[in-house]
Scaffold this motif. Sequence first.
Motif, PDB file in Angstrom:
ATOM      1  N   ARG A  32       7.770  -6.483 -23.057  1.00 45.64           N
ATOM      2  CA  ARG A  32       9.108  -6.301 -23.627  1.00 45.64           C
ATOM      3  C   ARG A  32      10.130  -6.470 -22.516  1.00 45.64           C
ATOM      4  N   CYS A  33      11.154  -7.234 -22.823  1.00 45.67           N
ATOM      5  CA  CYS A  33      12.210  -7.496 -21.856  1.00 45.67           C
ATOM      6  C   CYS A  33      13.129  -6.289 -21.736  1.00 45.67           C
ATOM      7  N   GLY A  34      13.352  -5.842 -20.502  1.00 46.95           N
ATOM      8  CA  GLY A  34      14.223  -4.707 -20.261  1.00 46.95           C
ATOM      9  C   GLY A  34      15.698  -5.039 -20.406  1.00 46.95           C
ATOM     10  N   ALA A  35      16.020  -6.318 -20.443  1.00 47.60           N
ATOM     11  CA  ALA A  35      17.423  -6.719 -20.559  1.00 47.60           C
ATOM     12  C   ALA A  35      17.836  -6.946 -22.013  1.00 47.60           C
ATOM     13  N   CYS A  36      17.041  -7.718 -22.764  1.00 50.15           N
ATOM     14  CA  CYS A  36      17.453  -8.058 -24.140  1.00 50.15           C
ATOM     15  C   CYS A  36      16.554  -7.451 -25.204  1.00 50.15           C
ATOM     16  N   GLY A  37      15.425  -6.850 -24.793  1.00 53.17           N
ATOM     17  CA  GLY A  37      14.560  -6.175 -25.764  1.00 53.17           C
ATOM     18  C   GLY A  37      13.557  -7.065 -26.461  1.00 53.17           C
ATOM     19  N   LEU A  46       9.089 -14.186 -16.555  1.00 57.35           N
ATOM     20  CA  LEU A  46      10.454 -14.098 -17.066  1.00 57.35           C
ATOM     21  C   LEU A  46      10.459 -13.981 -18.586  1.00 57.35           C
ATOM     22  N   CYS A  47      11.517 -13.368 -19.101  1.00 59.94           N
ATOM     23  CA  CYS A  47      11.734 -13.330 -20.551  1.00 59.94           C
ATOM     24  C   CYS A  47      12.059 -14.753 -21.033  1.00 59.94           C
ATOM     25  N   VAL A  48      11.359 -15.206 -22.078  1.00 58.45           N
ATOM     26  CA  VAL A  48      11.624 -16.560 -22.562  1.00 58.45           C
ATOM     27  C   VAL A  48      12.904 -16.617 -23.401  1.00 58.45           C
ATOM     28  N   SER A  49      13.451 -15.430 -23.756  1.00 55.07           N
ATOM     29  CA  SER A  49      14.697 -15.419 -24.519  1.00 55.07           C
ATOM     30  C   SER A  49      15.933 -15.443 -23.614  1.00 55.07           C
ATOM     31  N   CYS A  50      15.892 -14.662 -22.508  1.00 56.57           N
ATOM     32  CA  CYS A  50      17.107 -14.542 -21.686  1.00 56.57           C
ATOM     33  C   CYS A  50      16.868 -14.791 -20.197  1.00 56.57           C
ATOM     34  N   LEU A  51      15.621 -15.089 -19.815  1.00 59.11           N
ATOM     35  CA  LEU A  51      15.241 -15.407 -18.424  1.00 59.11           C
ATOM     36  C   LEU A  51      15.330 -14.215 -17.472  1.00 59.11           C
TER      37      LEU A  51
HETATM   38 ZN   LIG Z   1      15.200 -10.945 -22.410  1.00 59.47          ZN
END
Ligand SMILES: [Zn+2]
Length: 136
Positions: A32-37, A46-51
């Motif tokens: 789970r991305c800590g920046a965008c969830g 890296l998060c594939v949604s927001c990097l």
């Molecule tokens: Zn993200």
Amino acid sequence: MGKEIRHPAPALDWESRAFWEGCGRGELLLQRCGACGALQHRPRALCVSCLSPEMGWERASGRGTVHSFTVTHQNQAPRFREALPYVLAWVELAEGPRLLCNVVGCEPDAVRIGLPVVVDFQPAEGQIAVPRFRPA
Ligand SMILES: [Zn+2]
């Protein structure tokens, strides 16, 4: 029903190690991305949604449905030929991400798109296991 595939141990790398070690404990982990969830699988730096690089881990329910699948009737590779015919499926987890896994515990003819399934773990070498799914 054929015998189950005896998977070789997965190759661990720094992105996937925590996922495989979780499987070895009987836990299906998602990032789970800590920046965008956003939740994601397969594991990446890296998060594939927001990097964002702020990726953490959380345990998935282990429940999902068959999104798509194939039935393999021919594979002469050792470890696989004894298991013919076997099912390889994209399973969509209740949390959203999809995993490419075998479906076991039923005849291949019983597998359908939308079939509810639950995760199960087959021990591999070391403290690692390979996830697969059974009808729920
Ligand atoms: Zn993200």
